[in-house]
Motif scaffolding. Structure first.
Motif, PDB file in Angstrom:
ATOM      1  N   ASP A 159       0.844  -1.201   0.000  1.00  0.00           N
ATOM      2  CA  ASP A 159       0.000   0.000   0.000  1.00  0.00           C
ATOM      3  C   ASP A 159       0.879   1.251   0.000  1.00  0.00           C
ATOM      4  N   ALA A 160       0.330   2.310  -0.553  1.00  0.00           N
ATOM      5  CA  ALA A 160       1.022   3.604  -0.487  1.00  0.00           C
ATOM      6  C   ALA A 160       0.172   4.520   0.386  1.00  0.00           C
ATOM      7  N   GLN A 169       5.720   4.010   0.478  1.00  0.00           N
ATOM      8  CA  GLN A 169       5.174   2.712   0.066  1.00  0.00           C
ATOM      9  C   GLN A 169       5.482   1.719   1.187  1.00  0.00           C
TER      10      GLN A 169
END
Lengths: 383, 232
Positions: A159-160, A169
């Motif tokens: 996920d960012a 990130q």
């Protein structure tokens, strides 16, 4: 004797079903009180755990003298080698800290920038439970999230996310025996320095591990002595003392919550006492009938005490477990000036909460039980 | 009927204070009740019949005199010993049954046995036997509210019987029942006395109920007036 006591307690349990609504409301009240008590106890215990210096502690925090917020503590990165040369120092790591909010908050996001090749060496206790350290080292904008941080924000590897002006990130999730580590995001030091106003070559603090816990005081003095004449003098203290000083306002607030906990306990006591008195008033004749059947006075005492204990214990169990579930689910973390403290419960709080609920149930039923036991049989049958 | 008395009251007196006045509901009463006898006590309100019943049941203590039941002077027993004595020697039947509403008939009958050291199996056998004796074995899992008044009183009688005491005391056991239910309860008490050898002392206001007994005693102002043997 024990089996007879158990049979009487079972009878007491059935009697509680007699006025279901009244029992349920009392149970709900006890649960609410114990919920509050558990939440307050967990807060206090978490703060105590984070700030109480233990004999095995071996970490020092080197901070800019007379500075209290990460944004104002700026130390030259080259201090690292100077500190490393001081006898008794086992490992040093420079740390740049960036937070989304320097004030007291329930959702602090704290980034710790560290040299990527030094993290595992400085803190071998860190365990990567998802993702990998090498991925983080290979990616300049990678972040290793503490497990509580990740769970609170609902973040997973890959996920960012963006916070405090940084876009990173997620490369891995880590677990640490130190609650502080579970609440932060580790990023690479150059990445954080480039994205902060302080720039390259400057860090917020140094964390230092000493060879032996008894060296803490001596090494701290030696570090501060070494930089006393520099333009950026330092103030070095054990990590937990540093947290206690930095989060002083939180500690004062937590100390006040003791009164809330005490109030909850007193409310539970009054509620149980009132319910049990009402129950016994409505059961004068019935107790006399039991006495007529051959129940001795102590058996009546035991019946009433059992009812109190069952009400206290069942309400207490619901309240304590409810609070523990809520803390586990919400992962509440209190923070100020870059220090984030997760409010956690533990088995000791569960046990003390249940014992307290049991004790309150018994204590609140003492007077009703005494009255029920002492009332003359014939007079009660006529009532 | 065994001729040796189960109950022997000698100069039995009870007084208590009510405000500044001393009340004497029972005065120097002498009475013998043979084992297995079904005795009815009648008298106007305040004549002392319930006081006498409570003394015989061991839930009240005499002020003077002796009260010997089954060879033991119970006026000398401490409160704790008197509780234990009651559990083993007396079954009490109330006018208003006094069953615990949240318990089934079985559980109500089991109550006197909870403090004994019987195993679960022994308790079950005793409870089932008591319920069978009163003809309610098929109602054992019913709650009191699911039973008629007569059936509730039968459960109360089973509760009084379950510990197999030699003495049953009944305070107006038919006072709250209709005629048929009352007749059925009285017949049951007669059977318990005649076929199972239980000594029964029953207080009643109802001459019809008193007719079920072997003997009828009249009390007035704390004294026995007359004794009347009734036809079998």
């Amino acid at each position: 004797m024990i089996s007879q006591a158990l049979r009487l307690s079972r009878l007491a349990g059935k009697q509680l079903l007699r006025h279901r609504l009244r029992s349920l409301l009392t149970l709900f009240g006890v649960a609410a009180g114990l919920f509050l008590f558990t939440a307050v106890s967990s807060l206090q215990r978490s703060l105590d755990k984070a700030t109480r210096l233990e004999a095995t502690d071996s970490t020092l925090v080197v901070y800019r003298e007379n500075r209290f917020c990460p944004s104002t503590s700026r130390l030259p990165e080259f201090y690292e080698e100077e500190i490393r040369a001081i006898p008794g120092v086992r490992e040093v790591i420079p740390i740049q800290i960036t937070v989304n909010n320097c004030n007291a908050s329930l959702d602090v996001i704290s980034f710790r920038g560290v040299p990527p090749d030094q993290l595992a060496r400085f803190a071998p206790e860190l365990e990567i439970i998802d993702g990998s350290l090498s991925d983080w080292q290979a990616r300049s904008d990678g972040a290793l999230l503490g497990k509580y941080f990740a769970s609170r924000r609902g973040l997973a590897v890959g996920d960012a996310f963006e916070a405090a002006g940084l876009k990173v990130q997620v490369s891995g999730i880590l677990d640490s025996p130190e609650p502080q580590d579970n609440n932060v995001a580790y990023v690479q030091l150059p990445f954080l320095q480039q994205n902060s106003s302080s720039g390259l070559g400057t860090v917020t603090q140094f964390n230092v591990r000493v060879e032996a816990p008894e060296d803490l005081e001596r090494v701290a003095k030696a570090i501060d002595q070494r930089f006393r004449a520099e333009s950026e003098p330092t103030y070095t203290q054990p990590e937990k003392a540093f947290i206690a000083n930095t989060a002083g306002e939180l500690l004062s607030l937590a100390a006040f919550t003791r009164w809330i906990g005490l109030g909850a306990v007193l409310a539970v006591f009054a509620l149980l006492g009132n319910t049990l008195l009402m129950v016994q008033r409505g059961r004068v004749k019935e107790n006399a009938v039991l006495r007529t059947l051959g129940y001795p006075a102590p058996a009546i005492l035991w019946l009433v005490l059992s009812e109190g204990a069952l009400l206290g214990l069942s309400g207490g169990l619901s309240g304590v477990l409810g609070a523990m579930f809520m803390l586990q689910w919400r992962r509440i973390s209190m923070g100020t000036e870059g220090i984030a403290l997760t409010v956690e419960s533990d088995p000791r709080i569960l046990i003390s909460g249940l014992l307290l609920a049991l004790g309150l149930g018994l204590f609140a039923s003492l007077w009703p039980a005494w009255i029920a036991m002492k009332r003359p049989v014939v007079e009660s049958l006529r009532s | 009927m065994n001729a040796s008395p189960l109950i022997h009251c000698h100069h039995l007196t009870k007084h208590y204070r009510k405000g500044k006045q001393q009340v004497t509901p029972l005065q120097a009463l002498d009475l013998k009740v043979p084992r297995g006898e079904f005795l009815a006590l009648m008298g106007p309100s305040g004549s002392g019949k319930t006081t006498l019943l409570n003394l015989i049941a061991g839930i009240d203590s005499p002020s003077e005199g002796e009260l010997i039941i089954d060879g033991q002077d119970i006026s000398q027993l401490s409160r704790g010993k008197l509780s234990r004595w009651r559990a083993q020697h007396v079954g009490y039947i109330f006018q208003l049954y006094h069953l615990i509403p949240v318990l089934s008939a079985y559980e109500n009958v089991e109550l006197p046995l909870l403090l004994d050291s019987f195993s679960g199996r022994e308790r079950r056998e005793r409870v089932e036997l008591a319920l069978r004796l009163v003809g309610l074995e098929d109602r054992m899992h019913h709650k009191p509210k699911e039973l008629s008044g007569g059936q509730e009183q039968r459960v109360a009688i089973a509760r009084a019987l379950v510990a197999d005491p030699p003495l049953l005391v009944a305070d107006e056991p038919t006072g709250d029942l209709d005629r048929d239910a009352a007749a059925s309860v009285l017949q049951l008490l007669q059977e318990l006395s005649r076929e199972h050898g239980k000594t029964i002392v029953m207080v009643t206001h109802d001459p019809k109920a008193a007719e079920a007994a072997d003997r009828l005693l009249h009390l007035e102002k704390g004294k026995l007036l007359e004794s009347e043997a009734l036809p079998a």
